[in-house]
Design a protein around this motif. Sequence first.
Motif, PDB file in Angstrom:
ATOM      1  N   ARG A  84       0.808  -1.217   0.000  1.00 26.84           N
ATOM      2  CA  ARG A  84       0.000   0.000   0.000  1.00 26.84           C
ATOM      3  C   ARG A  84       0.840   1.266   0.000  1.00 26.84           C
ATOM      4  NH1 ARG A  84      -4.762  -1.270   4.491  1.00 26.84           N
ATOM      5  NH2 ARG A  84      -5.751  -2.999   3.362  1.00 26.84           N
ATOM      6  N   ASP A  85       1.995   1.214   0.653  1.00 25.52           N
ATOM      7  CA  ASP A  85       2.804   2.434   0.752  1.00 25.52           C
ATOM      8  C   ASP A  85       3.661   2.677  -0.480  1.00 25.52           C
ATOM      9  OD1 ASP A  85       4.431   0.269   1.242  1.00 25.52           O
ATOM     10  OD2 ASP A  85       5.690   1.297   2.710  1.00 25.52           O
ATOM     11  N   CYS A  86       3.425   1.916  -1.539  1.00 25.18           N
ATOM     12  CA  CYS A  86       4.182   2.079  -2.785  1.00 25.18           C
ATOM     13  C   CYS A  86       3.226   2.516  -3.886  1.00 25.18           C
ATOM     14  CB  CYS A  86       4.866   0.767  -3.166  1.00 25.18           C
ATOM     15  SG  CYS A  86       5.879   0.864  -4.658  1.00 25.18           S
ATOM     16  N   ASP A  87       3.650   3.487  -4.704  1.00 29.23           N
ATOM     17  CA  ASP A  87       2.803   3.974  -5.786  1.00 29.23           C
ATOM     18  C   ASP A  87       3.653   4.129  -7.049  1.00 29.23           C
ATOM     19  OD1 ASP A  87       0.561   4.821  -7.092  1.00 29.23           O
ATOM     20  OD2 ASP A  87       0.038   6.369  -5.624  1.00 29.23           O
ATOM     21  N   VAL A  88       2.988   4.490  -8.139  1.00 29.70           N
ATOM     22  CA  VAL A  88       3.656   4.626  -9.440  1.00 29.70           C
ATOM     23  C   VAL A  88       3.452   6.043  -9.957  1.00 29.70           C
ATOM     24  CG1 VAL A  88       3.785   3.777 -11.812  1.00 29.70           C
ATOM     25  CG2 VAL A  88       3.295   2.184  -9.946  1.00 29.70           C
ATOM     26  N   ASP A 107       7.778   4.959 -12.792  1.00 30.97           N
ATOM     27  CA  ASP A 107       8.712   4.652 -11.714  1.00 30.97           C
ATOM     28  C   ASP A 107       7.924   4.447 -10.424  1.00 30.97           C
ATOM     29  OD1 ASP A 107      11.100   4.237 -10.389  1.00 30.97           O
ATOM     30  OD2 ASP A 107      11.499   6.374 -10.074  1.00 30.97           O
ATOM     31  N   TYR A 108       8.414   3.545  -9.567  1.00 31.90           N
ATOM     32  CA  TYR A 108       7.832   3.383  -8.243  1.00 31.90           C
ATOM     33  C   TYR A 108       8.332   4.498  -7.334  1.00 31.90           C
ATOM     34  CZ  TYR A 108       6.581  -1.375  -9.674  1.00 31.90           C
ATOM     35  OH  TYR A 108       6.063  -2.461 -10.319  1.00 31.90           O
ATOM     36  N   PHE A 109       7.502   4.877  -6.370  1.00 31.69           N
ATOM     37  CA  PHE A 109       7.928   5.868  -5.385  1.00 31.69           C
ATOM     38  C   PHE A 109       7.089   5.699  -4.123  1.00 31.69           C
ATOM     39  CE2 PHE A 109       4.159   7.845  -6.845  1.00 31.69           C
ATOM     40  CZ  PHE A 109       3.791   8.863  -5.968  1.00 31.69           C
TER      41      PHE A 109
END
Length: 771
Positions: free
Chosen positions: A582-586, A607-609
């Motif tokens: 959940r704490d990862c986004d694109v 990119d992931y962030f």
Amino acid sequence: MRFVKRRYNKVLLNAFYAVAGSFLLFLLLNWILPLPDRIEYSTIITDDKGEVIHAFLTHDQQWRMKTELGEISPLLRKTIVEKEDKYFYYHLGINPFAVCRAFGRNILLHRRTSGASTITMQVARALEPKQRTYWSKIREMFRALQLEWKYSKTEILQIYLNVVPYGGNIQGVKSASILYFKKNPDHLSLAEITALSIIPNRPSSLVIGRNNDLIVQQRNKWLQRWAREKVFTEKEIADALAEPLTATRGTVPSLVPQLAQKLKKRGGPIVHSTVQLNTQLKLEKLIKDYSRTLALKNIRNAAVIVLDNQTHRVVSYVGSADFHDSADGGQVNGAAAIRQPGSTLKPLLYGLCIDEGLLTPKRMITDVPINYDGYAPENYDRRFNGYVTMEYALGHSLNIPAVKSLKALGKDRLIRKLTECDFRQVDRDRKKLGLSMILGGCGATLEELTGLYSIFANEGKYIRPRYAQDDSSGKEVKVLSPAATFMINETLSKVNRPDFPLNWESTVHLPKIAWKTGTSYGRRDAWSIGYNKRYTVGIWVGNFSGLGIPELSGANVATPLLFTVFNTIDYDDDASWFSKPRDCDVRMVCSETGLPPADFCTHLVTDYFIPLVSTAKKCDNREEVFVSADEKMAYCRICLPPAGYKKKWYTVIPPEMKEYYDANHITYQSIPPHNPMCERVFREGAPVVTSPANGSEYLINRKDPEPLLLRCRVSNDVSKVFWYINDKFYKSGEAGSREFFVPDEGPVKISCTDDKGRNRNVWIRVRYVNL
């Protein structure tokens, strides 16, 4: 009547006093003569199913393995009690009727025809061996009372089964069961139990493997007696009588030797390891065969650890290729040996940088020559790649981006995390470690590295590996966020990497894994550590002597073994891979910097962030510059003419990249020289002196002094630099040019000024010596 009553009361009172006095005397003697019940047991190691896989002799060279209460089966309990002391549960350690019977027979016949020893008395005799005299028998009875006072009947029976002699140096039913029948006591049959029960009466003449026929004869006598007394059913007796006795004395298992030595230090008679024996035996053979193929290259040893990521148990532990190979140090525990870890710490470093908002997978890092106070790392292939993404740097194990990332993060933060993950040598050397630690300049063991890599299969949490089933340290440390862990997993699971094995056969039916290799300085150690959802596998290959081998590398030597191990323990597993937390986004980022795009960015990638953690700074690799119409001169706002100029976008090239482009003859668009008539003083972007190194001491041969190199890095808008030695002008040159000078002895101040007036000073010390 009154007289009789008073006499009766007096007798009762005297009896009470006698009993009370005897009891108090017993308590006094029990305090004065404590029970010698400290028993040294052989340390035994079991596998995850409770089977003995290794055992050690006691200090008096006895096989005395402790039988646990759970191993005393009802059949074993019943048979021993019926054979040795059928009234065991009804007396207080001494059977008075048996004592009287034995005493009478001995007096009448003037010789000992029968004994009166109960199981409790036999325990007392075994705990305190004495010559068989009447006084010894009285002492034995007293000790039996002490045993009954201190222990329950079940515990006394357990002690008896642990100390009963079986001839030679074998004591206890468990030792006899394993040495003679190769099984635990709770798996013995009625015939086997009966055969063992008669040996303690004549241990020197009834030896299994030498007197089996005589033992069978005596065994059958007892079985027939129990048949008459209906102690067991007819079928049980018939099966026992028909069972042959072919047992001989075998050897105690000596499997998993290095782990057994490690677990023995825990203390205690029994250590229940977490090893899965079938897996262990398969891997031992696999590693032994693999090491034989490497012997042609003078690479002679390997160590492997397999960790279950769900239970955190070590299911296989191979400390060397062949424990019995004394020529190549087979008894050394390679899994616990402190060695240089090579590049294996890089995944943790990049994960920490992601959590600090310093990096994301597509963020660009410069892979160009650097020098930190005299420390100038190089890549494995001695080449430089210019701009690279973080995921490329990790996947290709580039050294310079790793050192730069550690410099940005701070080595103390990495050291603290490694210490939390039980890296003992790192903790001891924390004050001595520098930036080189990320390239292997520290000490680590295969045990520590395997435990570290398990964090990537557990959402960034370090849970201390368990080597024994009763390990209850419960240590759990959050090392990385789930998002950072996921990004590292995605990077390390890519197969388009230089450390992918060239032997395609090792990848057939291979489950999806992530892995990282490492090679120590001097090619002394080759590492490959991989993981998926089920297992983390650590591989070390090398020589215990520390001999460096040119062919030794993590990619070429350790990774093929890693893939083969995964094929063995997790063959063709198609289990799901790690999902995005959940704490990862694109997000979309500029492909040239890896930063969120600005208006001028045209090439974008995903990119992931981590929201609110990863930097939100927009791409800044373009600069709008005022230039003359012929683009030969640049202006700032102070010197901008009223007309005759235009705006043009230029790529911002850092000094280190400008030097890299120049050295490799890569064309780029330079910003024109600034208007020479401008009086503005520039403050940012001063030259960076790369040679000589600031704060260093240089030794120069007095007879043949060699000049020192003057070199600097400058911004894209600089065309000329000026050098000063001890505040005196020395020489000018083009940006990126190399100049040389012979310094005076002592402290030397070196200044570099660019054509915009920006200055940088460094200090060195020079000593002339006779070489």
